[in-house]
Design an enzyme around this catalytic site. Sequence first.
Site, PDB file in Angstrom:
ATOM      1  N   SER A 224       0.845  -1.192   0.000  1.00 12.04           N
ATOM      2  CA  SER A 224       0.000   0.000   0.000  1.00 12.04           C
ATOM      3  C   SER A 224       0.882   1.244   0.000  1.00 12.04           C
ATOM      4  CB  SER A 224      -0.971  -0.048   1.185  1.00 12.04           C
ATOM      5  OG  SER A 224      -1.999   0.903   1.056  1.00 12.04           O
ATOM      6  N   GLU A 338      -9.702  -6.424  -2.872  1.00 17.30           N
ATOM      7  CA  GLU A 338      -9.143  -5.273  -2.157  1.00 17.30           C
ATOM      8  C   GLU A 338     -10.211  -4.426  -1.457  1.00 17.30           C
ATOM      9  OE1 GLU A 338      -6.025  -4.203  -1.716  1.00 17.30           O
ATOM     10  OE2 GLU A 338      -4.795  -5.245  -3.194  1.00 17.30           O
ATOM     11  N   HIS A 444      -7.952  -5.678   1.196  1.00 17.52           N
ATOM     12  CA  HIS A 444      -6.735  -4.901   1.334  1.00 17.52           C
ATOM     13  C   HIS A 444      -6.087  -5.198   2.686  1.00 17.52           C
ATOM     14  CE1 HIS A 444      -4.180  -1.570   0.095  1.00 17.52           C
ATOM     15  NE2 HIS A 444      -4.312  -0.983   1.272  1.00 17.52           N
TER      16      HIS A 444
END
Length: 522
Positions: A224, A338, A444
């Site tokens: 990320s 995600e 995610h």
Amino acid sequence: MRHTRSVSRWSVTALALAALAFGTATAPSSAPPASATAAHERPAGGGTVVTTTGGTVRGAAEAGVRAFQGIPYAAPPVGKRRWAPPKPAARWPGVRDATRPGAPCAQPKGLPIGVPSESEDCLYLNVTAPAASDGERPVIVWIHGGSLMYGTGDMYGPRRLAAEGAVVVSMNYRLGIMGFQGSPAVEGAEGLGLEDQQAALRWVRANAASFGGDAGNVTLMGQSGGGYGVCGHLASPGSAGLFDRAVLQSAPCATGGSRTRAEARAEAERVTEKVGCERHTAACLRRKPVAELLDAYGAFNEPRPVAGTDLMPLAPAEALRTGRFNRVPVLIGVNRDEERGRVLGQELAPGGAPMRREEYEPAVRAEFGADADAVLERYPLSAHGSAGEALAAALTDAEWATPTLDTARLLAKWTPTRMYEFAEDDTPWFNGYPGPSFAPRAQHMAELAYFFDLALFEDVRPEQEPFRDRLLRTWVGFAGSGRTDWPRFREGDRHVQSLSAERWDRADFARDHRYAFWKSVG
């Protein structure tokens, strides 16, 4: 191709969840940095003693690994050195205690992916190494995520990666307004967080061998926001020669990793005005308390280095497109689901609730504008178990899957590239939160629970240990050799490997995520 700022979306969701599960933090961390007390003033633990370029450190040995925390890799950027490039840390006498992490870099309150702090004396790193120092082990340098706004290196316990045979280094780096200050009055401060990471990489080259690592075999790994940091190092001439491979997790360089000078200045002007520093701006900003700057900056931003500077001449996407980047073997991937976590987070936030069926179409229209009709046709509510699942599928494909495949295509033109999709269905949920209305699956951050000891997540179930072990072997194996047990991604054969406990083989990624459709809209 449409791409919104998904990392910032995750900050919003995390804050909402934090308020729900933990309440909002009310005070910054008061723990002193590891440098606050000299080693001779504090009992030395029974650990391993290692000599570095800055002096000798004493760590601790446990569970088959050796851990060293709070080692300074750069001088404290305090006082007149606020918003200055990192400089080498001063040497220390005697044996320095390295059994506690350094202070977190300054960051706002309230998020479980961060640690509230007002500290500027925060440039410390951590080393976790196999217990046996025989031979030269591959080195993995972990750049933590958190939107370049939140987090610390020590939050992510890497003992499993080390037990698998890697020397793992993590660092704290300047965040938010302290690490990405775009005011023209504070010259050259637009990418200090990236420069801090470069200083840590120089430290690794100089010291890895002392911990049993191969200083000539360094893999950068980030997820990320940390993954976008890796994008920055691929694009930055100042990172050339500092790493040998790269792992990009949920960080498509094709759509992120930098911002324009105008964007950075607009953000800085807003902060400058809010703290009353329109006159004598540089001196005024350097006198302001960190708490006031953090409050003026706010909790929901997306700082990035500025493209078009000496640090980053080209935005990562342009650097990859033209081949003007640091060409090292790359392992790049994305999580299959995600956006499920963000949608679930909005449901669980105070005042939130599962999305009703009648809310789906308005939500799609708000997200996709002129393309909404086409999106609704390809993501009909009838094909999904709930409105939230349908919306998450469309957002995942648009904002993560498509740009990640784009990034792999750009990379593969110039350098050996492997691509994966983390596709596990039975992943741990966030620790301490109410159960979700639908399965989070490969949301995610979900893969992080398999690589790190991370308090944010529930434990991985015992029956998934073989899957976890295979992931660890794969990542450490890539760090050692630059290869995986699946083929390279090539333009003529876009191989994407699906990784789950039930399936470890080729995915039909473009079909599954409607790549051709998303390339045709926007």
